[in-house]
Scaffold this motif. Structure first.
Motif, PDB file in Angstrom:
ATOM      1  N   SER A  68      -7.578  10.268  -8.723  1.00 31.65           N
ATOM      2  CA  SER A  68      -7.342  10.616 -10.122  1.00 31.65           C
ATOM      3  C   SER A  68      -8.106   9.635 -10.998  1.00 31.65           C
ATOM      4  O   SER A  68      -8.048   8.428 -10.776  1.00 31.65           O
ATOM      5  CB  SER A  68      -5.856  10.538 -10.444  1.00 31.65           C
ATOM      6  N   ASN A  69      -8.795  10.159 -11.977  1.00 30.78           N
ATOM      7  CA  ASN A  69      -9.549   9.305 -12.887  1.00 30.78           C
ATOM      8  C   ASN A  69      -8.690   8.833 -14.058  1.00 30.78           C
ATOM      9  O   ASN A  69      -9.152   8.146 -14.941  1.00 30.78           O
ATOM     10  CB  ASN A  69     -10.770  10.070 -13.420  1.00 30.78           C
ATOM     11  N   LYS A 155     -10.673  -1.592 -20.925  1.00 34.92           N
ATOM     12  CA  LYS A 155      -9.348  -1.775 -20.340  1.00 34.92           C
ATOM     13  C   LYS A 155      -9.505  -2.470 -18.997  1.00 34.92           C
ATOM     14  O   LYS A 155     -10.528  -2.320 -18.322  1.00 34.92           O
ATOM     15  CB  LYS A 155      -8.680  -0.418 -20.102  1.00 34.92           C
ATOM     16  N   ALA A 156      -8.469  -3.221 -18.599  1.00 36.54           N
ATOM     17  CA  ALA A 156      -8.493  -3.874 -17.292  1.00 36.54           C
ATOM     18  C   ALA A 156      -8.517  -2.800 -16.217  1.00 36.54           C
ATOM     19  O   ALA A 156      -7.785  -1.817 -16.280  1.00 36.54           O
ATOM     20  CB  ALA A 156      -7.266  -4.751 -17.133  1.00 36.54           C
ATOM     21  N   GLN A 157      -9.384  -2.999 -15.228  1.00 29.94           N
ATOM     22  CA  GLN A 157      -9.506  -2.025 -14.155  1.00 29.94           C
ATOM     23  C   GLN A 157      -8.301  -2.129 -13.223  1.00 29.94           C
ATOM     24  O   GLN A 157      -7.882  -3.214 -12.865  1.00 29.94           O
ATOM     25  CB  GLN A 157     -10.797  -2.291 -13.347  1.00 29.94           C
ATOM     26  N   PRO A 158      -7.713  -1.002 -12.821  1.00 32.50           N
ATOM     27  CA  PRO A 158      -6.583  -1.058 -11.915  1.00 32.50           C
ATOM     28  C   PRO A 158      -7.018  -1.599 -10.557  1.00 32.50           C
ATOM     29  O   PRO A 158      -8.125  -1.321 -10.084  1.00 32.50           O
ATOM     30  CB  PRO A 158      -6.130   0.383 -11.792  1.00 32.50           C
ATOM     31  N   LYS A 159      -6.153  -2.372  -9.948  1.00 36.92           N
ATOM     32  CA  LYS A 159      -6.468  -2.955  -8.640  1.00 36.92           C
ATOM     33  C   LYS A 159      -6.172  -1.960  -7.548  1.00 36.92           C
ATOM     34  O   LYS A 159      -5.168  -1.245  -7.594  1.00 36.92           O
ATOM     35  CB  LYS A 159      -5.654  -4.235  -8.438  1.00 36.92           C
TER      36      LYS A 159
END
Length: 166
Positions: A68-69, A155-159
């Protein structure tokens, strides 16, 4: 001056509530429209969407796969040049604070602003926004205006979660 008002609700808008459990003659006596026994006849006896009578539901039997993007989605507050043309005088600066004062964007929405080229611009204006389409830039510069694009903070990239990690 007599007024002849003929106001009334449309047909079927105001329906009388069907009262349950008031004898056989009412049409909703005895079981009160709940049939005979079973889960749906009990008080609080309701099931959720996707319930399969206790069997493992389909949405839980199927493996979760794919990508999912959504976490990387970028939202914008978009403003067309036609709106700016209506609300701004020549020589003004179009930035976040002025857009909020004129009611074109919400200050509470922490979303970057993008200018789109819908409409014409005849005034010389100075723009300080997060983004603008190429056509909008051309229309802004045509009457002698200038635009400075301040790229929005990413935005902070999800880990990524490791498969067997803790």
């Amino acid at each position: 001056m007599a007024h002849d008002f003929n106001l009334h609700a449309p047909e079927g808008a105001n329906k009388k509530k069907k009262i349950l459990g008031r004898g056989q003659g009412s049409g909703k006596g005895t079981t009160s429209g709940k049939g005979h026994k079973g889960q749906k006849a009990r008080s609080g006896g309701k099931t959720y969407v996707g319930f399969e009578g206790g069997q493992m539901p389909l949405y839980r039997r199927i493996a979760r796969r794919g990508f999912s993007n959504y976490p990387f989605k970028q939202e914008w507050q978009v403003i067309n040049l036609s709106e700016i043309e209506k609300r701004y005088e020549a020589g003004e600066t179009v930035d976040l604070s002025s857009l909020v004062k004129k009611g074109l964007v919400k200050s509470s929405a922490n979303v970057p602003i993008k200018i789109l080229a819908n409409g014409e611009l005849t005034k010389k204006l100075s723009f300080k926004v997060d983004a603008a389409s190429e056509a909008a830039k051309a229309k802004i510069e045509k009457p002698g205006g200038d635009i400075s694009v301040i790229p929005p903070v990413q935005k902070a990239q999800p880990k990524n979660k490791k498969a067997g990690g803790k």
